[in-house]
Design an enzyme around this catalytic site. Sequence first.
Site, PDB file in Angstrom:
ATOM      1  N   SER A 234       0.838  -1.191   0.000  1.00 30.31           N
ATOM      2  CA  SER A 234       0.000   0.000   0.000  1.00 30.31           C
ATOM      3  C   SER A 234       0.873   1.241   0.000  1.00 30.31           C
ATOM      4  O   SER A 234       1.979   1.233   0.547  1.00 30.31           O
ATOM      5  CB  SER A 234      -0.915  -0.002   1.225  1.00 30.31           C
ATOM      6  OG  SER A 234      -0.418   0.876   2.210  1.00 30.31           O
ATOM      7  N   LYS A 235       0.351   2.278  -0.596  1.00 34.92           N
ATOM      8  CA  LYS A 235       1.214   3.455  -0.734  1.00 34.92           C
ATOM      9  C   LYS A 235       1.413   4.179   0.590  1.00 34.92           C
ATOM     10  O   LYS A 235       2.358   4.932   0.736  1.00 34.92           O
ATOM     11  CB  LYS A 235       0.722   4.383  -1.846  1.00 34.92           C
ATOM     12  CG  LYS A 235      -0.467   5.214  -1.576  1.00 34.92           C
ATOM     13  CD  LYS A 235      -0.667   6.176  -2.747  1.00 34.92           C
ATOM     14  CE  LYS A 235      -2.015   6.836  -2.656  1.00 34.92           C
ATOM     15  NZ  LYS A 235      -2.363   7.623  -3.800  1.00 34.92           N
ATOM     16  N   ARG A 236       0.563   3.900   1.564  1.00 38.01           N
ATOM     17  CA  ARG A 236       0.767   4.510   2.871  1.00 38.01           C
ATOM     18  C   ARG A 236       1.899   3.821   3.628  1.00 38.01           C
ATOM     19  O   ARG A 236       2.654   4.432   4.358  1.00 38.01           O
ATOM     20  CB  ARG A 236      -0.513   4.418   3.710  1.00 38.01           C
ATOM     21  CG  ARG A 236      -1.494   5.543   3.462  1.00 38.01           C
ATOM     22  CD  ARG A 236      -2.780   5.340   4.220  1.00 38.01           C
ATOM     23  NE  ARG A 236      -3.500   4.151   3.771  1.00 38.01           N
ATOM     24  CZ  ARG A 236      -3.556   3.001   4.424  1.00 38.01           C
ATOM     25  NH1 ARG A 236      -2.952   2.866   5.590  1.00 38.01           N
ATOM     26  NH2 ARG A 236      -4.220   1.977   3.933  1.00 38.01           N
TER      27      ARG A 236
END
Length: 468
Positions: A234-236
């Site tokens: 995930s980009k987070r």
Amino acid sequence: MTVRVRFAPSPTGMFHVGGARSALQNWIYAQQHEGVFVLRIEDTDAARNRPEWTEGIIAALDWIGIERGAYEGPYYQSSYAADHTAAATRLYGEGKAYYCGCKRDDVIARTGNQHSGYDGFCRDKNLGPGDGRALRFRTPDEGETVVEDLVRGKPTFENKLIEDFVIARGDGSPLFLLANVVDDMTMGITHVFRAEEHLPNTPKQQLLWEALGHTPPVWGHVPVIVNEKRQKLSKRRDKVALESYRDEGYLAAAMRNYLMLLGWAPSGDREIVPWSVIEDEYRIDEVNHAPAFFDVKKLRAFNGDYIRALAPDEFAACCAPWLQGTDTIPAPPWSPDAFDLQVFTAVAPLAQTRIAVLSEIVEYVDFLFLDEPVRDEASWAKAMKGPAAEILDATADAFEALEDWSAEPLKAVLEDVGLARELKLGKTQAPVRVAVTGRSVGLPLFESIEVLGREKTLRRLRAARAAL
Ligand code: GLU
């Protein structure tokens, strides 16, 4: 029938490595079948409609080897809005879709279930358009929808479990499910390879294909990529942007080789193979069903192998962006006129065998182009104790008197300094290395000192000594 595949990203401001993998899978399939690869930018969400984001997608594809001009497009989903609306109108006109005035809360109140799908309340009410009414697709009550999926086999969905899903919002704007299908039809797409997260959409989309009178494409839903904790990337949480790998100094060739190894392997127990082998051997239907682990450590090791395989001039050319800085890569800490190509070329082969990503080149060579080396405090604390002062003094004196300023005699000096104090070479080297380069790890010390030259070396040894 000509194979036509597509890559249909929604702009997000960065290019996810999973997207790169999908794009390459489609690209390879097109190559193998003398087909056409289409790029379609799914830009209907106004907030995502930034030209620089689209340009970023095109540049990222270019970098990974899907070059501008080698594919059809880019097409922009936003320019096909009239087709989407026409399809919605047609489905309504043919009784295959109906207007619905229910709010989500109404459905929850009726079903008593937060998560339930639509309960069909407006199905037979014959509502006309208007008043913020959404348009819903009337899914069949019976039978099943069988998805032909090259990766998954034949996932089968019972139609009665597929809710009457929304195809156009209250304001008439079409939803992803419809727009994506209509564009695939318009563009003559025969195969859709995409991430597994879209599999739940697929029976709905296949019903739309059929309702609009077309044969659905062959699908291929590829398992997601996960991190070391087996969580979906995930980009987070994770580094997922292709651009950040590029700017850190991963080679495109290493990256695309690595991406294709996620869930697949070439013949003969090999991992690092020329791209032509992957283009020949890759089979989407052989891709493993389990989520694939994106192992950054392994990618790094891979990249190191790719770096070591470069010819010297290629290596120098590949390093250039980090030696100069670019729009997205920070400039190095030295001033541009301090850089000396000859000096760099002299040490480049030593660095080439040591770095795993190209950005590391900067810390390996910065001591050559800076007035003062960058002082790494941890290295300093460790090396500058015990006999350090004595070693620095003795070394500086002996270096000053040395006639032949080259690696072998320089090394002999330190061996003598150590011998006189019953110290191993490693111990004797440590303060000298930190004084000269600022760090405890780096290029071979004596070659470094040779290239740095007598004057700077002596100055640094004396300065370090004085600072103790
Ligand atoms: N725009 C969609 C996405 O980026 C496309 C999905 C598809 O490939 O059909 O997820």
